[in-house]
Enzyme design. Structure first.
Site, mmCIF file in Angstrom:
data_model
loop_
_atom_site.group_PDB
_atom_site.id
_atom_site.type_symbol
_atom_site.label_atom_id
_atom_site.label_comp_id
_atom_site.label_asym_id
_atom_site.label_seq_id
_atom_site.Cartn_x
_atom_site.Cartn_y
_atom_site.Cartn_z
ATOM 1 N N MET A 37 -8.936 8.456 -0.368
ATOM 2 C CA MET A 37 -9.978 8.697 0.756
ATOM 3 C C MET A 37 -10.547 10.131 0.621
ATOM 4 S SD MET A 37 -7.579 7.469 4.040
ATOM 5 C CE MET A 37 -6.480 6.079 4.036
ATOM 6 N N ASP A 56 -4.994 3.897 -1.882
ATOM 7 C CA ASP A 56 -5.857 4.157 -1.114
ATOM 8 C C ASP A 56 -6.260 5.704 -1.300
ATOM 9 O OD1 ASP A 56 -6.033 1.741 0.729
ATOM 10 O OD2 ASP A 56 -4.072 2.253 1.012
ATOM 11 N N GLY A 78 -9.038 4.146 7.048
ATOM 12 C CA GLY A 78 -8.768 5.655 7.071
ATOM 13 C C GLY A 78 -7.331 5.790 7.448
ATOM 14 N N PHE A 79 -6.634 4.963 7.990
ATOM 15 C CA PHE A 79 -5.210 5.368 8.474
ATOM 16 C C PHE A 79 -4.474 4.080 8.388
ATOM 17 C CE2 PHE A 79 -8.264 7.885 10.826
ATOM 18 C CZ PHE A 79 -7.689 9.122 10.666
ATOM 19 N N GLY A 80 -3.092 4.095 7.858
ATOM 20 C CA GLY A 80 -2.250 3.172 8.013
ATOM 21 C C GLY A 80 -1.665 2.955 9.589
ATOM 22 N N GLY A 81 -1.013 1.785 9.608
ATOM 23 C CA GLY A 81 -0.325 1.632 11.013
ATOM 24 C C GLY A 81 -1.268 1.194 12.157
ATOM 25 N N HIS A 138 -1.304 -1.232 -4.192
ATOM 26 C CA HIS A 138 -2.380 -0.846 -3.641
ATOM 27 C C HIS A 138 -2.429 0.747 -3.486
ATOM 28 C CE1 HIS A 138 -6.087 -1.923 -1.253
ATOM 29 N NE2 HIS A 138 -5.699 -0.936 -0.362
ATOM 30 N N SER A 174 0.881 -1.081 -0.054
ATOM 31 C CA SER A 174 0.126 -0.100 0.051
ATOM 32 C C SER A 174 0.801 1.234 0.083
ATOM 33 C CB SER A 174 -0.969 -0.129 1.312
ATOM 34 O OG SER A 174 -1.366 1.386 1.417
ATOM 35 N N MET A 193 -12.181 4.666 -0.338
ATOM 36 C CA MET A 193 -12.930 4.696 0.840
ATOM 37 C C MET A 193 -13.512 5.815 0.713
ATOM 38 S SD MET A 193 -9.732 3.404 3.161
ATOM 39 C CE MET A 193 -8.553 3.320 1.640
ATOM 40 N N HIS A 232 -8.146 1.257 -4.095
ATOM 41 C CA HIS A 232 -9.236 0.982 -2.861
ATOM 42 C C HIS A 232 -9.864 2.355 -2.701
ATOM 43 C CE1 HIS A 232 -9.361 0.059 1.494
ATOM 44 N NE2 HIS A 232 -10.595 0.107 0.966
ATOM 45 N N ASP A 273 -6.577 -6.210 4.202
ATOM 46 C CA ASP A 273 -5.939 -5.077 4.326
ATOM 47 C C ASP A 273 -6.220 -4.277 5.613
ATOM 48 O OD1 ASP A 273 -5.160 -2.434 3.735
ATOM 49 O OD2 ASP A 273 -6.872 -1.815 2.549
ATOM 50 N N GLY A 274 -4.961 -4.058 6.151
ATOM 51 C CA GLY A 274 -4.654 -3.549 7.783
ATOM 52 C C GLY A 274 -4.107 -4.304 8.677
ATOM 53 N N GLY A 275 -2.643 -3.856 9.263
ATOM 54 C CA GLY A 275 -2.140 -4.288 10.150
ATOM 55 C C GLY A 275 -1.554 -5.791 9.836
ATOM 56 N N GLY A 307 1.174 -2.099 4.010
ATOM 57 C CA GLY A 307 1.683 -0.586 4.064
ATOM 58 C C GLY A 307 2.971 -0.270 4.916
ATOM 59 N N SER A 308 2.725 -0.214 6.159
ATOM 60 C CA SER A 308 3.866 0.189 7.084
ATOM 61 C C SER A 308 5.069 -0.837 7.190
ATOM 62 C CB SER A 308 3.410 0.812 8.388
ATOM 63 O OG SER A 308 2.041 0.437 8.750
ATOM 64 N N MET A 358 -11.488 -5.609 5.285
ATOM 65 C CA MET A 358 -10.716 -4.644 6.036
ATOM 66 C C MET A 358 -10.495 -5.251 7.574
ATOM 67 S SD MET A 358 -9.948 -2.257 4.104
ATOM 68 C CE MET A 358 -9.067 -1.270 5.426
HETATM 69 C C1 DX5 Z 1 -6.120 1.884 5.514
HETATM 70 C C2 DX5 Z 1 -5.857 1.445 4.042
HETATM 71 C C3 DX5 Z 1 -4.725 0.442 4.136
HETATM 72 C C4 DX5 Z 1 -3.360 0.878 4.924
HETATM 73 C C5 DX5 Z 1 -2.759 -0.349 5.466
HETATM 74 O O1 DX5 Z 1 -7.309 2.387 5.461
HETATM 75 O O2 DX5 Z 1 -6.868 1.003 3.477
HETATM 76 O O3 DX5 Z 1 -4.520 0.030 2.662
HETATM 77 O O4 DX5 Z 1 -2.621 1.474 3.943
HETATM 78 O O5 DX5 Z 1 -1.723 0.129 6.189
HETATM 79 P P1 DX5 Z 1 -1.189 -0.915 7.198
HETATM 80 O O6 DX5 Z 1 -0.743 -2.027 6.471
HETATM 81 O O7 DX5 Z 1 -0.113 0.073 7.682
HETATM 82 O O8 DX5 Z 1 -2.110 -1.128 8.214
HETATM 83 ZN ZN ZN Z 2 -6.459 0.063 1.338
#
Ligand code: DX5
Ligand code: ZN
Length: 215
Positions: free
Chosen positions: A36, A34, A141-144, A32, A7, A67, A65, A174-176, A196-197, A136
Site C-alpha cells: 500500500m 499487500d 487498505g485495511f485488514g479486519g 498474499h 494475507s 494497492m 497485491h 480478498d477481504g472479510g 488475513g485476520s 475486493m
Molecule cells: C486489504 C487487503 C487484504 C487484507 C485482508 O486491503 O488487500 O489482503 O489483508 O484482511 P482480512 O482477511 O482480515 O479482511
Molecule cells: Zn490483498
C-alpha cells in the site's frame, strides 16, 4: 480443493520469521502480500525491503497485491523477487492491457483487481488475457473489515463472464473472508481465498488454513 492465500498483513510483524515458518509448514498454497502506498489507499503497509526478506524465507509462491498508483513502475522489481502473481488494480492502470502484457513479459502471472464499486463488465475486453481476477470484498487498505455481501453476486457474474469468454482466469476474493463467508464464496464460484485476520489471529492458524482448503 480451494486455493488458500493467507494475507501476511495480519501477521505479527515483530515475529515474521515465526509466521512465515508457520506458512511454510501449513497447507497454504500461496502467500498474499499487500503493498500500500498511502495514495491509492488511505494506508501504508510495507515495500520492497520487507518483500525481499519475506521472499528469501517463504517457500510458497508469492501472490503480490499492489494497492498503489503506477504499479507498472514496479514490474521488474517484483519479478526479481521471484513473485508468482502480480495483482494490479484496474482503477490504477490507465493502460491495463499494456501492464498485463509487461507482467507476462517479466515472467509472472497477471492478476487484475477490482474495488467493490468497479463492475465486472470492465473486464470484458481483457478477461482472456489475465490469469486471475481479484475481487475486493472490502474497500482496500485495511485488514479486519466487514465483508461486503454484494461480492457473492459479483463472483457469480464474473464466473459467467469467464465461462462465456472461454477465459482460464481464476477468481480470487480478498477481504472479510472467514468461517461464514468462505463457503458461500466457494459455492458462488471463487477459486482462491485470501484471508488475513481469520487465519493469523486464530489460536491454530494451520488448522484454519486446512479448513479453508477443504471447502
Ligand atoms: C486489504 C487487503 C487484504 C487484507 C485482508 O486491503 O488487500 O489482503 O489483508 O484482511 P482480512 O482477511 O482480515 O479482511
Ligand atoms: Zn490483498
Amino acid at each position: 480443493m480451494t486455493i488458500v492465500s493467507p494475507s501476511l498483513l495480519a501477521a505479527d510483524f515483530l515475529h515474521l520469521d515465526r509466521d512465515i515458518d508457520m506458512i511454510n509448514r501449513s497447507e497454504a498454497d500461496w502467500l498474499h502480500l499487500d503493498v500500500m502506498d498511502g495514495v491509492f489507499v488511505p494506508n501504508i503497509s510495507f515495500g520492497f525491503p520487507v518483500l525481499e526478506a519475506v521472499a528469501s524465507k517463504c517457500q510458497k509462491p508469492l501472490d503480490v497485491h499492489f494497492m498503489i498508483v503506477h504499479p507498472e513502475q514496479y514490474i521488474l522489481q517484483t519479478a526479481r523477487l521471484g513473485a508468482m502473481m502480480m495483482n494490479v488494480h484496474a482503477e490504477a492502470c490507465t493502460h491495463l492491457h499494456r501492464t498485463v502484457q509487461e507482467i507476462h513479459q517479466a515472467g509472472m502471472k497477471a492478476g487484475v483487481t477490482l474495488n467493490p464499486s468497479t463492475p465486472v463488465s470492465v473486464l470484458q475486453d481483457i478477461i482472456c488475457d489475465v490469469d486471475m481476477v481479484l475481487l475486493m470484498s472490502v474497500n482496500p487498505g485495511f485488514g479486519g473489515q466487514k465483508f461486503i455481501e454484494n461480492t457473492i453476486q459479483k463472483v457469480k457474474r464474473l464466473r459467467q463472464l469467464i465461462i462465456e469468454s472461454g477465459s482460464k482466469a481464476l477468481i480470487e476474493v480478498d477481504g472479510g473472508v472467514q468461517g461464514s463467508t468462505a463457503p458461500r464464496l466457494v459455492e458462488a464460484g471463487c477459486d482462491v481465498l485470501v484471508s488475513g485476520s481469520y487465519v493469523f489471529k486464530a489460536p491454530d492458524p494451520e488448522k484454519v488454513i486446512k479448513e479453508l482448503k477443504a471447502l
